[in-house]
Structure formats: structure tokens, C-alpha cells
Design a protein around this motif. Structure first.
Motif, PDB file in Angstrom:
ATOM      1  N   ALA A  90       0.826  -1.209   0.000  1.00  0.00           N
ATOM      2  CA  ALA A  90       0.000   0.000   0.000  1.00  0.00           C
ATOM      3  C   ALA A  90       0.859   1.256   0.000  1.00  0.00           C
ATOM      4  O   ALA A  90       0.582   2.216  -0.734  1.00  0.00           O
ATOM      5  N   ILE A  91       1.904   1.282   0.817  1.00  0.00           N
ATOM      6  CA  ILE A  91       2.772   2.468   0.868  1.00  0.00           C
ATOM      7  C   ILE A  91       3.511   2.657  -0.456  1.00  0.00           C
ATOM      8  O   ILE A  91       3.646   3.785  -0.965  1.00  0.00           O
ATOM      9  N   THR A  92       3.973   1.558  -1.045  1.00  0.00           N
ATOM     10  CA  THR A  92       4.670   1.654  -2.331  1.00  0.00           C
ATOM     11  C   THR A  92       3.752   2.213  -3.419  1.00  0.00           C
ATOM     12  O   THR A  92       4.136   3.093  -4.202  1.00  0.00           O
TER      13      THR A  92
ATOM     14  N   SER B 129       2.751   7.315  -7.054  1.00  0.00           N
ATOM     15  CA  SER B 129       1.961   8.223  -7.883  1.00  0.00           C
ATOM     16  C   SER B 129       1.867   9.577  -7.204  1.00  0.00           C
ATOM     17  O   SER B 129       1.639   9.664  -5.991  1.00  0.00           O
ATOM     18  N   PRO B 130       2.049  10.659  -7.959  1.00  0.00           N
ATOM     19  CA  PRO B 130       1.935  11.989  -7.356  1.00  0.00           C
ATOM     20  C   PRO B 130       0.494  12.395  -7.098  1.00  0.00           C
ATOM     21  O   PRO B 130       0.252  13.422  -6.475  1.00  0.00           O
ATOM     22  N   ASP B 131      -0.450  11.612  -7.587  1.00  0.00           N
ATOM     23  CA  ASP B 131      -1.861  11.935  -7.372  1.00  0.00           C
ATOM     24  C   ASP B 131      -2.224  11.735  -5.901  1.00  0.00           C
ATOM     25  O   ASP B 131      -1.483  11.138  -5.122  1.00  0.00           O
ATOM     26  N   ASN B 132      -3.402  12.186  -5.563  1.00  0.00           N
ATOM     27  CA  ASN B 132      -3.893  12.082  -4.185  1.00  0.00           C
ATOM     28  C   ASN B 132      -4.442  10.676  -3.953  1.00  0.00           C
ATOM     29  O   ASN B 132      -5.650  10.441  -4.010  1.00  0.00           O
ATOM     30  N   THR B 133      -3.535   9.724  -3.714  1.00  0.00           N
ATOM     31  CA  THR B 133      -3.926   8.319  -3.539  1.00  0.00           C
ATOM     32  C   THR B 133      -3.775   7.862  -2.091  1.00  0.00           C
ATOM     33  O   THR B 133      -3.522   6.695  -1.821  1.00  0.00           O
TER      34      THR B 133
ATOM     35  N   ILE C 276       3.837  15.768   0.738  1.00  0.00           N
ATOM     36  CA  ILE C 276       4.739  15.867  -0.420  1.00  0.00           C
ATOM     37  C   ILE C 276       4.041  15.723  -1.765  1.00  0.00           C
ATOM     38  O   ILE C 276       4.634  16.046  -2.804  1.00  0.00           O
ATOM     39  N   HIS C 277       2.801  15.209  -1.807  1.00  0.00           N
ATOM     40  CA  HIS C 277       2.122  15.001  -3.093  1.00  0.00           C
ATOM     41  C   HIS C 277       0.857  15.849  -3.166  1.00  0.00           C
ATOM     42  O   HIS C 277       0.097  15.906  -2.201  1.00  0.00           O
TER      43      HIS C 277
ATOM     44  N   ALA D 265      -6.540  16.263   2.190  1.00  0.00           N
ATOM     45  CA  ALA D 265      -7.155  15.112   2.853  1.00  0.00           C
ATOM     46  C   ALA D 265      -8.654  15.058   2.687  1.00  0.00           C
ATOM     47  O   ALA D 265      -9.299  14.124   3.188  1.00  0.00           O
ATOM     48  N   THR D 266      -9.244  16.034   1.976  1.00  0.00           N
ATOM     49  CA  THR D 266     -10.698  16.052   1.790  1.00  0.00           C
ATOM     50  C   THR D 266     -11.147  14.783   1.067  1.00  0.00           C
ATOM     51  O   THR D 266     -10.571  14.369   0.057  1.00  0.00           O
ATOM     52  N   LEU D 267     -12.176  14.169   1.618  1.00  0.00           N
ATOM     53  CA  LEU D 267     -12.700  12.917   1.068  1.00  0.00           C
ATOM     54  C   LEU D 267     -14.163  13.110   0.721  1.00  0.00           C
ATOM     55  O   LEU D 267     -15.050  12.994   1.576  1.00  0.00           O
ATOM     56  N   GLY D 268     -14.425  13.413  -0.528  1.00  0.00           N
ATOM     57  CA  GLY D 268     -15.793  13.666  -0.958  1.00  0.00           C
ATOM     58  C   GLY D 268     -16.378  14.853  -0.221  1.00  0.00           C
ATOM     59  O   GLY D 268     -15.776  15.932  -0.180  1.00  0.00           O
ATOM     60  N   PRO D 269     -17.540  14.679   0.416  1.00  0.00           N
ATOM     61  CA  PRO D 269     -18.135  15.799   1.160  1.00  0.00           C
ATOM     62  C   PRO D 269     -17.505  16.018   2.530  1.00  0.00           C
ATOM     63  O   PRO D 269     -17.841  16.986   3.217  1.00  0.00           O
ATOM     64  N   ILE D 270     -16.597  15.125   2.949  1.00  0.00           N
ATOM     65  CA  ILE D 270     -15.984  15.220   4.279  1.00  0.00           C
ATOM     66  C   ILE D 270     -14.725  16.068   4.173  1.00  0.00           C
ATOM     67  O   ILE D 270     -13.812  15.750   3.398  1.00  0.00           O
ATOM     68  N   HIS D 271     -14.669  17.131   4.946  1.00  0.00           N
ATOM     69  CA  HIS D 271     -13.528  18.028   4.889  1.00  0.00           C
ATOM     70  C   HIS D 271     -12.280  17.325   5.416  1.00  0.00           C
ATOM     71  O   HIS D 271     -12.333  16.427   6.254  1.00  0.00           O
TER      72      HIS D 271
END
Length: 335
Positions: free
Chosen positions: A42-44, A49-53, A153-154, A168-174
Motif C-alpha cells: 500500500a505504501i509503495t 503516484s503523485p496523485d492524491n492516492t 509531499i504530493h 485530505a478532503t474525502l468527498g463531502p468530508i472536509h
């Protein structure tokens, strides 16, 4: 069974319990390996990826919690097999190496009870706490640090804390709610790990049969030979209470009470008390026998009663505590 046959059977049974303990210990290591491999993957993936994953890290944490639940269940089975092997080591084999060169009294009934009525010697909460302290709390802390580093960093170095929270926003959750919930989750696990450190229901792995105060009581002021400081119960007393067999009280109504009482006292080495009673249905006066015994002796008592009087009436009920000869000595009770 001759003594040689009994000793051979016990040696083979001990080998079987050791093998079973080793198998379940291997299963524990396997579950931990799953958690480590999943965490590394998971960490790898998240940092490749520089995206918000960062959500991959969150999902992997849930997977690690599933592994923790599986491992805690396996750990309870492991403690059961380990406790039996430990009992034979301390009360059978080790006891025969030192005077009086004989197994400890009652070890056979204790072992027989775990075979006839197996129970987990450790609670689920204590098992979870042990696995957390040994392995999983460190894995989850690494995942928490990886998540915060990912947010920093990403896709680029965050210039402020608010920018990290926005990532860190996840959908409607801030994002602030997500990070705060994550921190609370890790703190809850740390609290569980610390709060369960004092639970010692299981004696198979971490608690020895005899404690250091037995050997150095004369060198350490304030410590008695029973492992106490004079105020609190000693370790040996605590182990004794945990290992105490289930105690029962039997009432017997039979046409041949004397024959039953004689056989119980001779074959079972248990005391018998006769209470005068009267059956209200047939208006017959008979002696009612009372016998205090343990759970492993019930079947022997049934055989005696059946052979002496097939029409006898036998009632067996649990006893909260039995104090006296053959059970807990009156001299051992706390003042």
C-alpha cells in the motif's frame, strides 16, 4: 494401565501438544506477514503516484485491522494448547526432577478438565491487546506516518497546514475531519494496547510457574516467599486461583446409601455426609448423601451410583467455593 504405559502415553501426548502449539504459532506469524506485506504494498503504491492516492493507505489500515482480528482469534487457540503443554512441563515433568520426585497434586484433574471442557484461557480483548503491543500498533503507526507524509509531499510540498488538510478532503468530508478522525483512531488503539497490558488471564506464555521472589526473597526486603509484599495477593496465589478446577456439590437419594458412601470414600477419596430426609411422595425416610467433588470426578460418581442403585436420584450443582480437606485449605484463606 501400567506405569510404563502411562508414562509412554504422556510423553506422546506432550509431543502432540507441543506440535499443535508450534502449528498455531506458525499461523500467528503468517497473519503478521500478511499485514506487513499489505502495508508495504500500500505504501509503495501510494508514493509511486503523485496523485492524491492516500485513500489506499486508509483502506490498507482497515485490512490490517482485519488481520488483527484474525490473529487474536488464532492467539486464543494458541494459548489453549500452550497452557496444556506448560502444565505438563511444570506439574508433571519438572516436579519429578526434584524432591519428592512426584507430580504435583491435582495436575491430572486440571489437565483432564481442559480436555473434557476446553475453554479459552485468554479473553478476546487481552489477545487483541497483546498482538497490538507486539506487532500491529507499530504497523499502524507506520501507516499513520505514511499518510501524513503523503499529504505533505504530493502532488507538491505543502506550504501550510491548511493546504495539507485540503488534500485530505474525502468527498463531502472536509480534510480536517478526516485527519482528526484518523488521529483519534490511532489514539484509541494505543489506549487499548496500554490498558490491556495489565491483563494476565493466560499463563501459558508469559507467566512462569514459580517467580523470582521464590529464589531471592531473602535478598529483597519487603517481598515474601509467596510473591507478595504483605498487602496484595502473590503471583503464585493468582496462578492457583486461575488454575482451580470447577467445584461441584452432589446430592444422592438411593436405597443403598451406605454402599455408595463406602465406595465414594474408598475409590474417589472424597468425604460423604448423610443428611436425614423424607420423600413427600412415598412418605419414605432416607439418608441424602452429599459429596463435594470436582468436574472431572462426576462421571466416576455416576458409575458408582448406577452400579449400587440403578433407580437412585442424583443431583449435581455448581459450588461457588469449597473450603476444606481436599480443596482449599482453611489455613490458606486470607485473614
Amino acid at each position: 494401565m501400567r506405569p510404563s504405559e502411562f508414562n509412554t502415553a504422556m510423553v506422546h501426548y506432550y509431543r502432540a501438544e507441543i506440535q499443535r502449539s508450534n502449528v498455531w504459532r506458525t499461523r500467528l506469524d503468517t497473519t503478521t506477514n500478511w499485514a506487513v506485506v499489505a502495508t508495504g504494498a500500500a505504501i509503495t503504491f501510494a508514493f509511486s503516484s503523485p496523485d492524491n492516492t492516500y485513500l489506499v493507505i486508509v483502506l490498507d489500515t482497515l485490512l490490517v485491522l482485519l488481520f488483527l482480528a484474525i490473529e487474536s482469534r488464532r492467539y486464543r487457540y494458541y494459548e489453549l494448547w500452550s497452557l496444556r503443554a506448560r502444565l505438563m512441563e511444570t506439574d508433571f515433568f519438572a516436579a519429578m526432577l526434584v524432591p519428592p520426585f512426584a507430580p504435583h497434586e491435582g495436575w491430572d484433574e486440571t489437565l483432564a478438565e481442559t480436555l473434557l471442557q476446553p475453554q479459552f484461557p485468554i479473553t478476546r480483548l487481552e489477545a487483541i491487546g497483546r498482538r497490538l503491543r507486539n506487532n500491529y500498533i507499530w504497523i499502524i503507526l507506520i501507516l499513520g506516518a505514511a499518510l501524513l507524509l503523503k499529504l505533505y509531499i504530493h502532488p507538491g510540498h505543502a506550504q501550510s497546514l491548511s493546504e495539507m488538510m485540503d488534500r485530505a478532503t474525502l468527498g463531502p468530508i472536509h480534510g480536517e475531519v478526516v485527519v482528526f478522525a484518523w488521529i483519534l483512531f490511532i489514539l484509541a488503539l494505543v489506549i487499548i494496547a496500554v490498558a490491556t497490558s495489565g491483563l494476565t488471564d493466560a499463563t501459558g506464555e508469559i507467566l512462569p510457574k514459580y517467580t523470582i521472589p521464590d529464589a531471592v526473597s531473602d535478598l529483597i526486603p519487603g517481598i515474601d516467599r509467596d510473591g507478595t509484599n504483605g498487602d496484595s495477593p502473590g503471583w503464585r496465589d493468582r496462578l492457583g486461583r486461575m488454575r482451580r478446577r470447577q467445584q461441584l456439590l452432589a446430592f444422592i437419594v438411593a436405597s443403598n446409601p451406605q454402599g455408595i458412601a463406602t465406595r465414594v470414600m474408598k475409590e474417589m477419596n472424597r468425604g460423604v455426609t448423610a443428611l436425614h430426609g423424607k420423600g413427600m411422595y412415598l412418605q419414605q425416610e432416607r439418608d441424602v448423601l452429599t459429596v463435594a467433588l470436582t468436574v472431572t470426578e462426576v462421571e466416576h460418581l455416576k458409575v458408582i451410583v448406577r452400579e449400587e442403585d440403578p433407580h437412585a436420584f442424583l443431583t449435581v450443582m455448581p459450588a461457588r467455593e469449597i473450603v476444606g480437606e481436599g480443596f482449599v485449605s482453611l489455613n490458606d484463606l486470607p485473614e
